[in-house]
Enzyme design. Sequence first.
Site, PDB file in Angstrom:
ATOM      1  N   HIS A 140      10.711 -12.172  -2.307  1.00  0.00           N
ATOM      2  CA  HIS A 140       9.049 -12.145  -2.107  1.00  0.00           C
ATOM      3  C   HIS A 140       8.412 -11.303  -3.374  1.00  0.00           C
ATOM      4  O   HIS A 140       9.143 -11.068  -4.340  1.00  0.00           O
ATOM      5  CB  HIS A 140       9.176 -11.511  -0.756  1.00  0.00           C
ATOM      6  CG  HIS A 140       9.915 -11.630   0.222  1.00  0.00           C
ATOM      7  ND1 HIS A 140      10.433 -11.540   1.388  1.00  0.00           N
ATOM      8  CD2 HIS A 140       8.352 -12.490   0.969  1.00  0.00           C
ATOM      9  CE1 HIS A 140      10.897 -12.903   1.828  1.00  0.00           C
ATOM     10  NE2 HIS A 140       9.366 -12.526   2.265  1.00  0.00           N
ATOM     11  N   LYS A 144       5.187  -6.533  -2.044  1.00  0.00           N
ATOM     12  CA  LYS A 144       5.376  -6.550  -0.644  1.00  0.00           C
ATOM     13  C   LYS A 144       6.591  -5.059  -0.032  1.00  0.00           C
ATOM     14  O   LYS A 144       7.025  -4.848  -1.516  1.00  0.00           O
ATOM     15  CB  LYS A 144       6.696  -7.486  -0.443  1.00  0.00           C
ATOM     16  CG  LYS A 144       7.060  -7.207   1.141  1.00  0.00           C
ATOM     17  CD  LYS A 144       7.894  -9.058   1.744  1.00  0.00           C
ATOM     18  CE  LYS A 144       8.977  -9.069   3.111  1.00  0.00           C
ATOM     19  NZ  LYS A 144       7.569  -8.682   4.294  1.00  0.00           N
TER      20      LYS A 144
END
Length: 258
Positions: A140, A144
């Site tokens: 990701h 995040k």
Amino acid sequence: MTEQHSVPKLVAVLGANGRMGAEAVKAVDAAPDMKLVAALGRGDSLEQLAASGAQYVVDLTVPESTEANVRFAVEHGIHTVVGTTGWDAGRLSALESLLAAHPGTGVLIAPNFALGSVLASAFAAKASKYFESVEIIELHHPDKVDAPSGTAVRTAQLIAAERAAAQVPPSPDATTSERAGARGCEVDGVRVHSVRLRGLVAHQEVLFGGPGEQLTLRHDSFDRASFMPGVLLGVRNVAAHPGLTVGLDGYLDLDSRP
């Protein structure tokens, strides 16, 4: 002859100023069967939900806020679709107790709204009982806040349940010496590795190994628009599923039996 129009679903979005929330506002606003009646950001009063007449709420806020948001919605009879992480077993149990007192209200908590990702996790669970080894790599963007991702945790849980039902032993691992984190973390006995890199959005690989072969199931979301069909699917189906549903796969035509 007068053309008949269905009554639109009245939808509010919480976390409307965030990356996902902004996409959800656009998606709901563009959906022909929905009407956006509120788009709330940090600091806005939840009383605006009741005042707006919202029948459905999409919660895309932060872990610190989501439980209170969902509680408010359920207590006001508003169906809720949640994409926020932080729902551990204790919070889910408390939510189920709350929903028992509001039996006509539905809540969907979805770790991932990308239909391809949901399908990949379901396929991974099915495949896992046929292989000796399985590990997950999730990748990701570096903004995040949680690791591993909710999707990876959900995938690991589905895999672990499928392997346990089939009485498949844990993946072999002879490691006796390692630096902290070198082997990732364990979720229900499944190893999960998290990568954070600028330029990524949301990506996951599930690797299976058997004698002389490897199978890799990978899903990639290149844009947050990929999550919006799942958000809209959740809104369209949540009222027909009163109580708590965890995972968008609960609304898909998937045979989950071992």
